[in-house]
Design a protein around this motif. Structure first.
Motif, PDB file in Angstrom:
ATOM      1  N   ARG A 327       0.814  -1.148  -0.087  1.00 36.32           N
ATOM      2  CA  ARG A 327       0.031   0.094   0.009  1.00 36.32           C
ATOM      3  C   ARG A 327       0.956   1.315  -0.062  1.00 36.32           C
ATOM      4  O   ARG A 327       1.996   1.397   0.459  1.00 36.32           O
ATOM      5  CB  ARG A 327      -0.667  -0.017   1.100  1.00 36.32           C
ATOM      6  CG  ARG A 327      -0.338  -0.157   2.635  1.00 36.32           C
ATOM      7  CD  ARG A 327      -1.172  -0.226   3.608  1.00 36.32           C
ATOM      8  NE  ARG A 327      -0.680  -0.108   5.009  1.00 36.32           N
ATOM      9  CZ  ARG A 327      -0.140   0.796   5.641  1.00 36.32           C
ATOM     10  NH1 ARG A 327      -0.513   2.144   5.268  1.00 36.32           N
ATOM     11  NH2 ARG A 327       0.394   0.779   6.818  1.00 36.32           N
ATOM     12  N   ALA A 328       0.454   2.204  -0.577  1.00 41.13           N
ATOM     13  CA  ALA A 328       1.081   3.726  -0.769  1.00 41.13           C
ATOM     14  C   ALA A 328       2.503   3.664  -1.460  1.00 41.13           C
ATOM     15  O   ALA A 328       3.577   4.221  -0.872  1.00 41.13           O
ATOM     16  CB  ALA A 328       1.196   4.298   0.751  1.00 41.13           C
ATOM     17  N   SER A 329       2.651   2.568  -2.435  1.00 39.90           N
ATOM     18  CA  SER A 329       3.844   2.312  -2.890  1.00 39.90           C
ATOM     19  C   SER A 329       3.767   2.385  -4.594  1.00 39.90           C
ATOM     20  O   SER A 329       2.674   2.604  -4.934  1.00 39.90           O
ATOM     21  CB  SER A 329       4.839   1.037  -2.518  1.00 39.90           C
ATOM     22  OG  SER A 329       4.052   0.051  -3.016  1.00 39.90           O
ATOM     23  N   PHE A 330       5.011   2.359  -5.028  1.00 37.53           N
ATOM     24  CA  PHE A 330       5.084   2.417  -6.574  1.00 37.53           C
ATOM     25  C   PHE A 330       6.540   1.624  -7.000  1.00 37.53           C
ATOM     26  O   PHE A 330       7.159   1.482  -6.268  1.00 37.53           O
ATOM     27  CB  PHE A 330       4.946   3.955  -7.302  1.00 37.53           C
ATOM     28  CG  PHE A 330       6.097   4.614  -6.901  1.00 37.53           C
ATOM     29  CD1 PHE A 330       7.431   4.596  -7.656  1.00 37.53           C
ATOM     30  CD2 PHE A 330       6.193   5.504  -5.870  1.00 37.53           C
ATOM     31  CE1 PHE A 330       8.689   5.257  -7.305  1.00 37.53           C
ATOM     32  CE2 PHE A 330       7.270   6.550  -5.636  1.00 37.53           C
ATOM     33  CZ  PHE A 330       8.397   6.339  -6.418  1.00 37.53           C
ATOM     34  N   SER A 331       6.336   1.108  -8.211  1.00 41.01           N
ATOM     35  CA  SER A 331       7.245   0.422  -8.922  1.00 41.01           C
ATOM     36  C   SER A 331       7.652   0.965 -10.134  1.00 41.01           C
ATOM     37  O   SER A 331       6.698   1.208 -11.140  1.00 41.01           O
ATOM     38  CB  SER A 331       7.012  -0.994  -8.932  1.00 41.01           C
ATOM     39  OG  SER A 331       8.105  -1.867  -9.363  1.00 41.01           O
ATOM     40  N   GLU A 332       9.043   1.041 -10.498  1.00 43.42           N
ATOM     41  CA  GLU A 332       9.633   1.597 -11.948  1.00 43.42           C
ATOM     42  C   GLU A 332      10.101   0.226 -12.612  1.00 43.42           C
ATOM     43  O   GLU A 332      11.031  -0.650 -12.038  1.00 43.42           O
ATOM     44  CB  GLU A 332      10.674   2.626 -12.049  1.00 43.42           C
ATOM     45  CG  GLU A 332      10.072   3.859 -11.182  1.00 43.42           C
ATOM     46  CD  GLU A 332      10.862   4.866 -11.202  1.00 43.42           C
ATOM     47  OE1 GLU A 332      12.271   4.703 -11.681  1.00 43.42           O
ATOM     48  OE2 GLU A 332      10.617   6.102 -11.109  1.00 43.42           O
ATOM     49  N   VAL A 333       9.676   0.005 -13.873  1.00 36.88           N
ATOM     50  CA  VAL A 333      10.409  -0.890 -14.879  1.00 36.88           C
ATOM     51  C   VAL A 333      11.070  -0.262 -15.817  1.00 36.88           C
ATOM     52  O   VAL A 333      10.603   0.621 -16.842  1.00 36.88           O
ATOM     53  CB  VAL A 333       9.146  -1.773 -15.254  1.00 36.88           C
ATOM     54  CG1 VAL A 333       9.960  -2.787 -16.291  1.00 36.88           C
ATOM     55  CG2 VAL A 333       8.367  -2.504 -14.390  1.00 36.88           C
ATOM     56  N   ILE A 334      12.318  -0.593 -15.753  1.00 42.19           N
ATOM     57  CA  ILE A 334      13.204   0.180 -16.778  1.00 42.19           C
ATOM     58  C   ILE A 334      13.422  -0.495 -18.206  1.00 42.19           C
ATOM     59  O   ILE A 334      13.555  -1.840 -18.100  1.00 42.19           O
ATOM     60  CB  ILE A 334      14.718   0.639 -16.221  1.00 42.19           C
ATOM     61  CG1 ILE A 334      14.682   1.345 -15.058  1.00 42.19           C
ATOM     62  CG2 ILE A 334      15.659   1.317 -17.239  1.00 42.19           C
ATOM     63  CD1 ILE A 334      14.234   2.733 -15.042  1.00 42.19           C
ATOM     64  N   VAL A 335      13.071   0.311 -19.256  1.00 39.62           N
ATOM     65  CA  VAL A 335      13.132  -0.393 -20.632  1.00 39.62           C
ATOM     66  C   VAL A 335      14.040   0.317 -21.172  1.00 39.62           C
ATOM     67  O   VAL A 335      14.023   1.662 -21.779  1.00 39.62           O
ATOM     68  CB  VAL A 335      11.713  -0.193 -21.347  1.00 39.62           C
ATOM     69  CG1 VAL A 335      11.776  -1.000 -22.662  1.00 39.62           C
ATOM     70  CG2 VAL A 335      10.591  -0.754 -20.650  1.00 39.62           C
ATOM     71  N   ASP A 336      15.366  -0.323 -21.729  1.00 45.16           N
ATOM     72  CA  ASP A 336      16.295   0.342 -22.777  1.00 45.16           C
ATOM     73  C   ASP A 336      15.975   0.024 -24.056  1.00 45.16           C
ATOM     74  O   ASP A 336      15.786  -1.089 -24.803  1.00 45.16           O
ATOM     75  CB  ASP A 336      17.635  -0.380 -22.123  1.00 45.16           C
ATOM     76  CG  ASP A 336      18.242   0.072 -20.921  1.00 45.16           C
ATOM     77  OD1 ASP A 336      18.032   1.119 -20.620  1.00 45.16           O
ATOM     78  OD2 ASP A 336      18.510  -0.786 -20.226  1.00 45.16           O
ATOM     79  N   VAL A 337      16.004   1.338 -24.727  1.00 50.58           N
ATOM     80  CA  VAL A 337      15.616   1.219 -26.448  1.00 50.58           C
ATOM     81  C   VAL A 337      17.031   1.697 -27.189  1.00 50.58           C
ATOM     82  O   VAL A 337      17.498   2.766 -26.815  1.00 50.58           O
ATOM     83  CB  VAL A 337      14.539   2.236 -26.806  1.00 50.58           C
ATOM     84  CG1 VAL A 337      14.306   2.209 -27.975  1.00 50.58           C
ATOM     85  CG2 VAL A 337      13.320   1.614 -25.806  1.00 50.58           C
ATOM     86  N   GLU A 338      17.563   0.862 -27.820  1.00 49.59           N
ATOM     87  CA  GLU A 338      18.731   1.036 -28.588  1.00 49.59           C
ATOM     88  C   GLU A 338      18.737   1.481 -29.816  1.00 49.59           C
ATOM     89  O   GLU A 338      19.633   1.868 -30.521  1.00 49.59           O
ATOM     90  CB  GLU A 338      19.591  -0.345 -28.559  1.00 49.59           C
ATOM     91  CG  GLU A 338      19.994  -0.778 -26.920  1.00 49.59           C
ATOM     92  CD  GLU A 338      20.300  -2.015 -26.882  1.00 49.59           C
ATOM     93  OE1 GLU A 338      20.967  -2.589 -27.966  1.00 49.59           O
ATOM     94  OE2 GLU A 338      21.203  -2.306 -25.847  1.00 49.59           O
ATOM     95  N   GLU A 339      17.376   1.274 -30.609  1.00 47.60           N
ATOM     96  CA  GLU A 339      17.196   1.906 -31.849  1.00 47.60           C
ATOM     97  C   GLU A 339      15.892   2.605 -32.003  1.00 47.60           C
ATOM     98  O   GLU A 339      14.939   2.282 -31.639  1.00 47.60           O
ATOM     99  CB  GLU A 339      17.030   0.616 -32.797  1.00 47.60           C
ATOM    100  CG  GLU A 339      17.232   0.768 -34.171  1.00 47.60           C
ATOM    101  CD  GLU A 339      17.019  -0.449 -35.104  1.00 47.60           C
ATOM    102  OE1 GLU A 339      16.897  -0.286 -36.104  1.00 47.60           O
ATOM    103  OE2 GLU A 339      17.346  -1.319 -34.560  1.00 47.60           O
TER     104      GLU A 339
END
Length: 433
Positions: A327-339
């Motif tokens: 509860r009361a939290s968040f999460s980040e998912v990193i996506v690397d784009v190379e092109e």
């Protein structure tokens, strides 16, 4: 619904139309600018309050732009799921030249539609149906050399049982079977076939959204609704709808039990256009009074189209990741784009309730890192279907998908997701194939 010709407008009505035209002159294409009846319809919907009518029309113009409505008849086709529910609906025209549509509600596979179609797909199908109707009205005006005002819908609630309205009945009957049996109807459904997920909270909400879309953006286009073979339980959903519809829209409903409607339908349409089972003289070429070559005969939706979570849960799919957000939290998912030109594709669902979702891009502004919002953060419910989407990346670099539960102070959320980066060449091959 009687609409006067331009010469029959009162002086105050003509002045209101001209004032509306003046206010919107710079924002309307020529075809709309020259159409007095369009201004008249929006003015009538707001009792000729010019300020309120202008506000309503501006909202509609923005809505049409956001939903690409002007191109929907060329850019969109009914999915296979909806073809049986949007074809062969037109019976003919009433005595004033208005199109009359027949909707055999009791024969619809409510469960199948609910399991196979998301609301955006329903909405697009409704829009296509309405816009095709608008084109028909234009042709009728030219053919008859007079103004044809709007649509007439005949909704047949015969055989709409508690089972099929609440997803509990298996299979469906074709139009024309057991017409003399005692009706066991329970619900009002209007506008289009796919709004028939009635009997559940989701169904009522869907129905209200579709009705309001019609009411707010196509004012004075409904001439009348004929609800035939309705039971006394009909009043339950109707009482809910009343809270969301205007008095003008509600005044268009004509509700019948098993008697009285055939006579009124003969007043509406010529007997040679009205099918025999509805009280007219029209039959199939072989003399069949059920007019099976004319009337839509929807049947059970093939389960191969089912997308509902109870059938195709993302949780059980391959290559799926899981995060638990307290509860009361968040999460980040990193996506690397190379092109540049790559696509980020995503699909996710929660175990229960909703979750916030957004897409962002990290870029350097001098020596400082700046976060740019690409897909606005908003709360999405995935109770019935997983959420899918994609974004074309114009730049290389680091993109961030945010799952947000910070607004919830009581519940943690389990999120199942998969994210994929599709390179430009892969995307081109997919399109070709």
């Amino acid at each position: 619904m009687t609409v006067p010709n331009d010469s029959e407008l009162t002086q105050s009505e003509r002045e209101a139309v001209e004032e509306m035209r003046r206010r919107l002159a710079k924002e309307l294409p020529r075809k709309i600018y020259d159409e007095n009846f369009l201004f008249y319809r929006f003015l009538k919907a707001r009792d000729f309050d010019v300020d309120a009518s202008e506000k309503m029309l501006r909202k509609t113009l923005q809505w049409r732009k956001e939903n690409n409505v002007d191109r929907i008849t060329t850019d969109y086709k009914f999915s296979e799921v909806f073809v049986p529910y949007f074809t062969n609906l037109l019976l003919g025209t009433d005595k004033e030249g208005c199109p009359v549509y027949y909707i055999p509600i009791g024969d619809y596979d409510v469960k199948g539609v609910h399991m196979a179609a998301k609301f955006p797909e329903m909405e697009k199908s409704v829009l296509l149906f309405i816009e095709e109707g608008e084109k028909f009205l234009e042709k009728q005006c030219k053919k008859l050399n007079k103004r044809v005002t709007g649509f007439v819908f005949i909704y047949d609630l015969d055989r709409l049982t508690f089972g099929n309205a609440t997803h509990k009945k298996e299979g469906c009957k074709n139009v024309g079977t057991n017409r003399e049996t005692e009706p066991q109807n329970i619900n009002l459904v209007t506008i289009v076939a796919v709004s028939l997920v009635v009997g559940t909270e989701t169904g009522i909400e869907t129905l209200i959204k579709l009705l309001k879309m019609q009411q707010d953006n196509y004012p004075e286009r409904i001439k009348s609704f004929y609800m035939i073979n309705a039971s006394s339980i009909f009043t339950i959903p109707f009482s809910i709808l009343k809270a969301f519809l205007t008095a003008r829209m509600l005044s268009k409903f004509r509700v019948y039990g098993t008697d009285g409607w055939k006579e009124d339908l003969l007043d509406l349409m010529d007997a040679d256009q009205l099918p025999a089972f509805l009280g007219g003289k029209r039959t199939d070429p072989d003399g069949n009074p059920l007019c099976k070559t004319l009337v839509n005969q929807p049947c059970k939706v093939d389960e191969k189209y089912y997308m509902h979570k109870s059938i195709n849960s993302l949780e059980k799919s391959p290559n799926v990741k899981k995060i638990t957000l307290p509860r009361a939290s968040f999460s980040e998912v990193i996506v690397d784009v190379e092109e540049a030109g790559s696509l980020i594709e995503w699909e996710f669902e929660t175990k229960t309730r909703d979750i916030g979702f957004g897409l962002f891009y990290k870029e350097m502004d001098g020596d400082e890192e700046r976060v740019v919002e690409l897909v606005a953060l908003r709360r999405l419910e995935t109770d019935d279907f997983s959420e899918t989407g994609m974004y074309k990346c114009e730049k290389v670099g680091e993109y961030v998908i945010l799952f947000d539960n910070s607004y919830s102070w009581l519940r943690s959320k389990e999120v199942f997701y998969r994210i994929n980066v599709v390179l430009p060449k892969e995307h081109e091959n997919n399109v070709k194939n």
